[in-house]
Each structure stands twice: as structure tokens, then as C-alpha cells.
Design an enzyme around this catalytic site. Sequence first.
Site, PDB file in Angstrom:
ATOM      1  CG  HIS A  12      36.260  39.062  47.228  1.00 24.23           C
ATOM      2  ND1 HIS A  12      34.999  39.204  46.816  1.00 24.23           N
ATOM      3  CD2 HIS A  12      37.064  39.921  46.463  1.00 24.23           C
ATOM      4  CE1 HIS A  12      34.961  39.979  45.769  1.00 24.23           C
ATOM      5  NE2 HIS A  12      36.173  40.638  45.370  1.00 24.23           N
ATOM      6  CG  HIS A  14      39.766  39.974  41.936  1.00 24.53           C
ATOM      7  ND1 HIS A  14      38.749  39.921  40.825  1.00 24.53           N
ATOM      8  CD2 HIS A  14      38.894  40.527  43.012  1.00 24.53           C
ATOM      9  CE1 HIS A  14      37.630  40.497  41.256  1.00 24.53           C
ATOM     10  NE2 HIS A  14      37.612  40.737  42.558  1.00 24.53           N
ATOM     11  CG  ASP A  16      41.951  39.113  36.995  1.00 25.59           C
ATOM     12  OD1 ASP A  16      41.468  39.072  38.098  1.00 25.59           O
ATOM     13  OD2 ASP A  16      41.259  38.952  36.047  1.00 25.59           O
ATOM     14  N   GLY A 170      32.500  44.080  38.156  1.00 25.64           N
ATOM     15  CA  GLY A 170      32.599  45.454  37.346  1.00 25.64           C
ATOM     16  C   GLY A 170      31.824  46.276  37.856  1.00 25.64           C
ATOM     17  CD  GLU A 200      32.772  47.160  45.179  1.00 23.04           C
ATOM     18  OE1 GLU A 200      34.280  47.325  45.212  1.00 23.04           O
ATOM     19  OE2 GLU A 200      32.388  46.222  44.239  1.00 23.04           O
ATOM     20  CG  ASP A 279      41.835  43.675  43.146  1.00 17.74           C
ATOM     21  OD1 ASP A 279      42.120  42.633  41.990  1.00 17.74           O
ATOM     22  OD2 ASP A 279      41.025  44.227  43.294  1.00 17.74           O
TER      23      ASP A 279
END
Length: 331
Positions: A12, A14, A16, A170, A200, A279
Site C-alpha cells: 500500500h 501511493h 503520487d 478518497g 478508514e 504516502d
Amino acid sequence: MINTSIPLVDLHRHLDGNVRVNTIWELGHQHGIALPADSLETLAPFVQIQGKETSLVAFLKKLDWMVAVLADLDAVKRVAYENVADAALSGLDYAELRFSPYYMAMNHKLPIEGVVEAVIDGVKAGLKDYQVKINLIGIMSRSFGQAACAQELEGLLAHKQHLVAMDLAGDELGFPGELFNEHFKRVRDAGLAITAHAGEAAGSQSMWQAIQELGATRIGHGVNAIHDPKLMDYLAKHRIGIESCPTSNLHTSTVSSYAEHPFRTFMDAGVLISLNTDDPGVSAIDIKHEYRIAKSELGLSYAELAQVQRNGVEMAFLSESERKALYAAKA
């Protein structure tokens, strides 16, 4: 902390959400994009979590800077290449890099399919220079609505042979999973695996929906499953993997402290769970940091950490032969 005889994976992660600070600085100057700081050193606090700040709004603002500098497809390709480099340099044997082409394209109105192609090209270039196995996961960013996700899906499915799975990310509360049932029917028809951010911000019902209607075999975060004993039993029985990201959960205020994190509860219930960075560029961490946190803050033993490593390999969107090859490379 890391068992060197077991493959180290990050499922997991990202793409970006992992743009280097110096890359933001350089791309900003290259393309005349106004940055919030006048030096590389003073830029860091605007794009990375510093110390103990924990706020979803602050986190998302930092994340937005990572895509604000993607002014052309060469910038996208560079970021994808550097993601492969960062994965290899952090000691990973395998990573699944997920990305939202709509989110990456929106600031500078880049073509969505062009972004997908640039990511694929950047990853291919990175794999020529670095020893690491990488697969890609496409994201539909639900926050932009059904129509935008349909556009995103078109661009991703045009290159489905370069993807292993699709994800829904999102605003989980504002855009519940059932709005995207038709999108994910197309994903299943395309033969791709499915993971989804669920449980989440919303409760366990969001996870049930992702599993039963979207077809998810893995769940991102899923912290709220612990309030639903039936769901916990279901997750354990059906080997639905939880992609856990403890530091990110702290940084986004999903949990108030490491002590409040349900990682141990999942393990004790026999749920398949792995450690991931989410992230890493925003959180300023690598995978080894998450294993250190799991030991020092979550109270996992070395044997349990090894099990978490094995869980990651089991959960990976890989064939059995690819899994065996990862283990063989560690022998």
C-alpha cells in the site's frame, strides 16, 4: 527488525504520495510554479510531516504539493522512475505502486491516458537501473465523483496489461462505495484484482460493501473492522488481507496514537495483515521505519514481525510462481 530470509514488501504505497522534496523544488522552478518556500530547506515542512503534527487537512495539503508540480508528462515519468529507485534503495524486494491518473493530471490538465503511459514508462526505466520487483495498481479517486472515475477507469483499462489491480481511494464518507459498483464490474470483467480503501473514515459497513459488492480481496487501512466481530471472523476465514499503515493512520488522525492502533487486535484475531508506508514522501518514512514502530510502539515480537513479512508476500497480487521466486532470491 527485518528478517532477511523473507522477502520485504510494501503493498500500500501511493506513487503520487512519494515525490522527493528536491524533485518538487526542481520541477517547481523548471515550470515556473510558485512554491510555498524560497529554499529547499524551508520547503520540507510544507510537503512533509514534521514531528508529531497529526491532521488530515494538513496531510492532504502536503500531498497536493506532490502533484501540483506535475506540469508535463516528463515530470510524471521522472516521479515514477524515482519511485522505483526509492523502493529499491529502501531495501524492498517487491512493491505495488498505486496511482490516481486523474489526481496527477488535474492541476495542469494533462491527458489521463498520457499520465498512465508516463507512469508505465517511468517504472520500466527504473527497473532497468534498480533491482526490485514492481507492480502497478490503478486508483479511482472517488472524491472527484462518478464521471471523473469513469474517465480515470478508461485511461487505466487502456493499459490493463500493465496493472495487477484497481483501487478505490478518497472521500469514503462523501462518496460511498456503492456509487462505484458499475465501475468495479468493469474492473472484474477486465480480470484485475481489487483492493479498496475502506473502514478508514467510515465504519465496518464500508468494508462489507467493498468485499461483497466491489469484489475486494484486500482492504486498505480497515481500522474500523475491530468494532464488528462478524467482519473480523469473515476477514480471518476468507483471508481478506488488511493493508495496514500505522504511521500514516497517526498522521491523518485516523488513530490518535500508536497505542490506539488496532494492528495487534487484527493479529490476535488471525486476520491476514501487512505493514505498509502509504504516502512515504509525505510521512517522511520508509518500510523499515514501520517495522521499528511495530516492534517499539505496537508491541510485536520478532516472530510476529516475521509473520507480518510473510503475510505481505501471501497478500501480494502475484502468481504462486512469482511468490516462490521472491523467496528463492532470499535463500
